[in-house]
Motif scaffolding. Sequence first.
Motif, PDB file in Angstrom:
ATOM      1  N   GLY A   1     -78.054 -22.965 -80.206  1.00  0.00           N
ATOM      2  CA  GLY A   1     -76.640 -22.801 -80.544  1.00  0.00           C
ATOM      3  C   GLY A   1     -76.066 -24.062 -81.158  1.00  0.00           C
ATOM      4  N   THR A   2     -76.434 -25.199 -80.628  1.00  0.00           N
ATOM      5  CA  THR A   2     -75.975 -26.481 -81.170  1.00  0.00           C
ATOM      6  C   THR A   2     -76.523 -26.688 -82.571  1.00  0.00           C
ATOM      7  OG1 THR A   2     -75.871 -27.427 -78.945  1.00  0.00           O
ATOM      8  CG2 THR A   2     -75.957 -28.983 -80.782  1.00  0.00           C
ATOM      9  N   VAL A   3     -77.795 -26.381 -82.759  1.00  0.00           N
ATOM     10  CA  VAL A   3     -78.427 -26.530 -84.076  1.00  0.00           C
ATOM     11  C   VAL A   3     -77.728 -25.634 -85.093  1.00  0.00           C
ATOM     12  CG1 VAL A   3     -80.558 -26.140 -85.379  1.00  0.00           C
ATOM     13  CG2 VAL A   3     -80.644 -27.262 -83.150  1.00  0.00           C
ATOM     14  N   ARG A   4     -77.401 -24.412 -84.713  1.00  0.00           N
ATOM     15  CA  ARG A   4     -76.733 -23.491 -85.642  1.00  0.00           C
ATOM     16  C   ARG A   4     -75.363 -24.020 -86.059  1.00  0.00           C
ATOM     17  NH1 ARG A   4     -78.768 -18.183 -82.465  1.00  0.00           N
ATOM     18  NH2 ARG A   4     -80.508 -17.679 -83.850  1.00  0.00           N
ATOM     19  N   VAL A   5     -74.624 -24.597 -85.108  1.00  0.00           N
ATOM     20  CA  VAL A   5     -73.311 -25.154 -85.441  1.00  0.00           C
ATOM     21  C   VAL A   5     -73.466 -26.333 -86.395  1.00  0.00           C
ATOM     22  CG1 VAL A   5     -71.290 -26.346 -84.505  1.00  0.00           C
ATOM     23  CG2 VAL A   5     -72.192 -24.340 -83.328  1.00  0.00           C
ATOM     24  N   LEU A   6     -74.435 -27.214 -86.130  1.00  0.00           N
ATOM     25  CA  LEU A   6     -74.670 -28.360 -87.006  1.00  0.00           C
ATOM     26  C   LEU A   6     -75.083 -27.901 -88.399  1.00  0.00           C
ATOM     27  CD1 LEU A   6     -76.563 -30.771 -84.571  1.00  0.00           C
ATOM     28  CD2 LEU A   6     -74.152 -30.846 -85.245  1.00  0.00           C
ATOM     29  N   LEU A   7     -75.933 -26.886 -88.471  1.00  0.00           N
ATOM     30  CA  LEU A   7     -76.346 -26.338 -89.765  1.00  0.00           C
ATOM     31  C   LEU A   7     -75.150 -25.737 -90.506  1.00  0.00           C
ATOM     32  CD1 LEU A   7     -79.739 -24.664 -88.794  1.00  0.00           C
ATOM     33  CD2 LEU A   7     -79.431 -26.664 -90.273  1.00  0.00           C
TER      34      LEU A   7
ATOM     35  N   ALA B   1     -86.687 -27.212 -82.762  1.00  0.00           N
ATOM     36  CA  ALA B   1     -87.799 -27.816 -82.020  1.00  0.00           C
ATOM     37  C   ALA B   1     -87.904 -29.308 -82.319  1.00  0.00           C
ATOM     38  CB  ALA B   1     -89.106 -27.115 -82.375  1.00  0.00           C
ATOM     39  N   GLU B   2     -87.722 -29.670 -83.573  1.00  0.00           N
ATOM     40  CA  GLU B   2     -87.830 -31.079 -83.960  1.00  0.00           C
ATOM     41  C   GLU B   2     -86.732 -31.923 -83.331  1.00  0.00           C
ATOM     42  OE1 GLU B   2     -89.438 -34.397 -85.561  1.00  0.00           O
ATOM     43  OE2 GLU B   2     -90.343 -32.418 -85.775  1.00  0.00           O
TER      44      GLU B   2
ATOM     45  N   VAL C   1     -87.505 -25.493 -94.296  1.00  0.00           N
ATOM     46  CA  VAL C   1     -87.879 -25.537 -92.884  1.00  0.00           C
ATOM     47  C   VAL C   1     -87.118 -24.414 -92.178  1.00  0.00           C
ATOM     48  CG1 VAL C   1     -87.892 -26.975 -90.805  1.00  0.00           C
ATOM     49  CG2 VAL C   1     -88.079 -28.052 -93.029  1.00  0.00           C
ATOM     50  N   SER C   2     -87.764 -23.746 -91.238  1.00  0.00           N
ATOM     51  CA  SER C   2     -87.082 -22.677 -90.506  1.00  0.00           C
ATOM     52  C   SER C   2     -86.098 -23.262 -89.496  1.00  0.00           C
ATOM     53  CB  SER C   2     -88.096 -21.777 -89.785  1.00  0.00           C
ATOM     54  OG  SER C   2     -88.632 -22.449 -88.662  1.00  0.00           O
ATOM     55  N   VAL C   3     -85.112 -22.467 -89.143  1.00  0.00           N
ATOM     56  CA  VAL C   3     -84.127 -22.881 -88.143  1.00  0.00           C
ATOM     57  C   VAL C   3     -84.832 -23.196 -86.821  1.00  0.00           C
ATOM     58  CG1 VAL C   3     -82.145 -22.084 -86.775  1.00  0.00           C
ATOM     59  CG2 VAL C   3     -82.243 -21.618 -89.232  1.00  0.00           C
ATOM     60  N   ALA C   4     -85.840 -22.415 -86.475  1.00  0.00           N
ATOM     61  CA  ALA C   4     -86.594 -22.659 -85.238  1.00  0.00           C
ATOM     62  C   ALA C   4     -87.275 -24.021 -85.276  1.00  0.00           C
ATOM     63  CB  ALA C   4     -87.628 -21.556 -85.027  1.00  0.00           C
ATOM     64  N   GLU C   5     -87.840 -24.386 -86.432  1.00  0.00           N
ATOM     65  CA  GLU C   5     -88.501 -25.692 -86.561  1.00  0.00           C
ATOM     66  C   GLU C   5     -87.500 -26.837 -86.440  1.00  0.00           C
ATOM     67  OE1 GLU C   5     -92.124 -25.539 -89.546  1.00  0.00           O
ATOM     68  OE2 GLU C   5     -90.423 -24.363 -90.314  1.00  0.00           O
ATOM     69  N   VAL C   6     -86.316 -26.665 -87.006  1.00  0.00           N
ATOM     70  CA  VAL C   6     -85.279 -27.692 -86.897  1.00  0.00           C
ATOM     71  C   VAL C   6     -84.914 -27.891 -85.434  1.00  0.00           C
ATOM     72  CG1 VAL C   6     -82.874 -28.282 -87.444  1.00  0.00           C
ATOM     73  CG2 VAL C   6     -84.356 -27.306 -89.211  1.00  0.00           C
TER      74      VAL C   6
ATOM     75  N   ARG D   1     -80.670 -36.317 -89.468  1.00  0.00           N
ATOM     76  CA  ARG D   1     -82.086 -35.962 -89.251  1.00  0.00           C
ATOM     77  C   ARG D   1     -82.388 -34.589 -89.852  1.00  0.00           C
ATOM     78  NH1 ARG D   1     -86.989 -36.605 -89.434  1.00  0.00           N
ATOM     79  NH2 ARG D   1     -88.300 -35.890 -87.751  1.00  0.00           N
ATOM     80  N   ILE D   2     -81.446 -33.651 -89.733  1.00  0.00           N
ATOM     81  CA  ILE D   2     -81.641 -32.319 -90.313  1.00  0.00           C
ATOM     82  C   ILE D   2     -81.790 -32.440 -91.827  1.00  0.00           C
ATOM     83  CG2 ILE D   2     -80.527 -30.102 -90.805  1.00  0.00           C
ATOM     84  CD1 ILE D   2     -79.269 -30.277 -87.990  1.00  0.00           C
TER      85      ILE D   2
END
Length: 126
Positions: free
Chosen positions: A84-90, A77-78, A70-75, A61-62
């Motif tokens: 923290g989880t989003v940062r690891v996935l990124l 939120a989406e 897209v900003s990290v914040a938008e990712v 999805r990312i």
Amino acid sequence: MHTGGTADEAWYDDDAGPVARPYTMTGGRTAPARGQFDLISLVVGRRGVTPGTPLFPEQARIVELCHHPVSVAEVGAELDLPLGTVRVLLGDLLAAGLIETHDPPMLSELPTEDLLEAILVGLRAL
């Protein structure tokens, strides 16, 4: 918390949702293996690159979301996941070469007011 039912249902809290999913997505990691991801950092998918290993649905999805910056914040939120989880996935996607990041410009890198005025004067002279 939900009790009884199948084994999959044991890992679901009716009020909170899946209780183990973010942990399993990150392998228990709390920081990205690669990259720094500020809330306003921009993430964009790299075209023509295919993953070498299967992606989690959230990672897919990312990549889908990032067809434009897209900003990290938008990712976050989406996906409705902890930051923290989003940062690891990124970080995993960055290490796999599937995304690239662009840090926001620092105030010192922005043009000065004098330069902007000089450009405006030059444009008016045209």
